[in-house]
Design a protein around this motif. Sequence first.
Motif, PDB file in Angstrom:
ATOM      1  N   LEU A  15       0.837  -1.200   0.000  1.00  0.00           N
ATOM      2  CA  LEU A  15       0.000   0.000   0.000  1.00  0.00           C
ATOM      3  C   LEU A  15       0.875   1.254   0.000  1.00  0.00           C
ATOM      4  O   LEU A  15       0.637   2.190  -0.760  1.00  0.00           O
ATOM      5  N   GLY A  16       1.922   1.243   0.859  1.00  0.00           N
ATOM      6  CA  GLY A  16       2.808   2.403   0.946  1.00  0.00           C
ATOM      7  C   GLY A  16       3.480   2.694  -0.388  1.00  0.00           C
ATOM      8  O   GLY A  16       3.546   3.847  -0.822  1.00  0.00           O
ATOM      9  N   VAL A  42       4.034   6.124  -5.146  1.00  0.00           N
ATOM     10  CA  VAL A  42       4.148   6.296  -6.598  1.00  0.00           C
ATOM     11  C   VAL A  42       3.028   7.199  -7.103  1.00  0.00           C
ATOM     12  O   VAL A  42       3.261   8.082  -7.931  1.00  0.00           O
ATOM     13  N   LEU A  43       1.818   7.005  -6.577  1.00  0.00           N
ATOM     14  CA  LEU A  43       0.698   7.844  -7.008  1.00  0.00           C
ATOM     15  C   LEU A  43       0.985   9.313  -6.726  1.00  0.00           C
ATOM     16  O   LEU A  43       0.627  10.189  -7.497  1.00  0.00           O
ATOM     17  N   LEU A  45      -6.021  12.452  -3.434  1.00  0.00           N
ATOM     18  CA  LEU A  45      -6.479  11.353  -2.584  1.00  0.00           C
ATOM     19  C   LEU A  45      -5.307  10.734  -1.831  1.00  0.00           C
ATOM     20  O   LEU A  45      -5.383  10.485  -0.629  1.00  0.00           O
ATOM     21  N   ALA A  46      -4.210  10.495  -2.560  1.00  0.00           N
ATOM     22  CA  ALA A  46      -3.047   9.860  -1.945  1.00  0.00           C
ATOM     23  C   ALA A  46      -2.479  10.750  -0.845  1.00  0.00           C
ATOM     24  O   ALA A  46      -2.143  10.277   0.244  1.00  0.00           O
ATOM     25  N   LEU A  74       4.705   4.212   5.772  1.00  0.00           N
ATOM     26  CA  LEU A  74       5.618   3.607   4.798  1.00  0.00           C
ATOM     27  C   LEU A  74       5.587   4.367   3.473  1.00  0.00           C
ATOM     28  O   LEU A  74       6.603   4.487   2.799  1.00  0.00           O
ATOM     29  N   ALA A  75       4.410   4.917   3.124  1.00  0.00           N
ATOM     30  CA  ALA A  75       4.309   5.695   1.883  1.00  0.00           C
ATOM     31  C   ALA A  75       5.275   6.873   1.925  1.00  0.00           C
ATOM     32  O   ALA A  75       5.948   7.187   0.938  1.00  0.00           O
ATOM     33  N   GLU A  76       5.349   7.524   3.089  1.00  0.00           N
ATOM     34  CA  GLU A  76       6.249   8.682   3.208  1.00  0.00           C
ATOM     35  C   GLU A  76       7.709   8.252   3.134  1.00  0.00           C
ATOM     36  O   GLU A  76       8.546   8.967   2.570  1.00  0.00           O
TER      37      GLU A  76
END
Lengths: 281, 247
Positions: A92-93, A98-99, A113-114, A164-166
């Motif tokens: 998910l991250g 990437v989005l 949204l992201a 984790l996305a960050e």
Amino acid sequence: MTLLDHVPSEAQLRRSAYRRRQTVYSVLVAASSTAALGTLLVIAVTGAPGWDRVRRSFLDPEIARDALPTVLSGLWLNVRLLVCCAVGALLLGLVIAVLRTLRGPVFFPVRALAAGYTYTFRGLPLIIVLYLLTLGVPGLRLQGMPPVLVLGGIALVLTYGGYLAEVFRAGIESVHSSQLAAARSLGLTYRQTMRHVVLPQAVRRVAPPLLNDVVALQKDVGLVSLAGPIDAVRAAQIATAQTFNYTPYVVAGVLFVLLAIPLIAVTDWVTLRAAHRQSGG
Amino acid sequence: MALLRCRGLRKEFGGHAVLDHLDLTVAEHQVVALIGASGSGKSTLLRCVNLLEELDDGTIELDGEDISDPRVDPDRVRRRIGMVFQAYNLFPHLSVLDNITLAPRHVHRRGRAAAEVQARELLDRVGLGAKADAYPDRLSGGQQQRVAIVRALANSPRLMLLDEVTSALDPELVGEVLTMIRDLKADGMTMVLATHEMGFAREVADEVCFLDAGRVIESGPPEQVLGEPTQPRTRQFLRRIIEAGRL
């Protein structure tokens, strides 16, 4: 390192002998200071006026033995949940990160949204997300509602996915723009550049902080017990309530540390390897 | 026939014109050397031709097609242009072979085997066959730059843009890269190269363009521009180069 046919000079021999003496001296100092501190700690703790009561209610070997099977079976739930949630949160991250890098007006809503997702779930306390999903969502009484354990897992994935996305995004941004220029000038599209040039370098660079977050996740998976499922801590709590002795908590704590050691060791190893690669040239 | 034709190029960075009504024409098989002080616009010009920068005015034609038209797909244009950078810009996580085959495999959809055969052939030709499986950071600067040139050539470009490709190299490594460019010229490759190597520009270029403040203020055969410059700015620039012992 000297080559085999090299005969060291007088000065070098003196230097080597001095360094050897220094090493022996340092080892002796380290050993004696460790022993002194250890003795001091043992005396301070066991000599405390309440030590006997504390030992009986926290370190009772018999109760520890009795509690171990139920705590262990609870820990098995932690392990399974950890593996699933770690994989889910990492995926998910990565997707969210990437989005957030997509450019162009078409992707504005996706980007928004992201970004909104990372802002919301990094700000929202995990416990509130857990309650909303495990208590709120079943209240909708929809058909095919997944079990509480899955809902709790989703709460963990949503929360940790934000962190984790960050981390992934920081990795993506750390890849120098000259790498993008080189890839694009070869005719690679933006997607191909991300896939073959940017992401492989980014993920390698942020592997240590990613694993660090997984270690943190390991401790938080136990919070699903708030919604019912019995994990190691909850099992220890039940055992404690039966015996009025806190030893099961200590058992659970030791097991958690044992579980974390391999994960932390891998993290350290990856960090070391990354540092070595950076400086190795 | 002109392979590349730039007309009235303008590019601004922060209110400052880096390219200012710049005109440049490059015929097929011609080698054009761009000379000029740092900040005169050489690199920006090359980056604009490769569509890495958006123009603020002017047009660029490649093979008669206006590639500065925003409706043109830049990826399709870049496949016809090879670019080599001052800092090599090899991909550090890929082996030499994977660096070279990346574009042939994913852009030109050639099979891995065919792409690797071609890459090894190119590497052999420049004496780097033994380095195919090495990673870039195990190579010397000269070797890395030669790999970067091979990587650009693997796309079979119509035009090569070389941006100060020897500026980051130790003096004793410059020669091997220049030899490679000489061989490219012998093969008839069309090239635009920004350079500080005046001796090399004189030897390999068919035309030398002196850039100053984003314009070509003097151009012609190397003997003329480097030997008997007519513009005072060119004379001043060359005098400094000679003082620095670079000509």
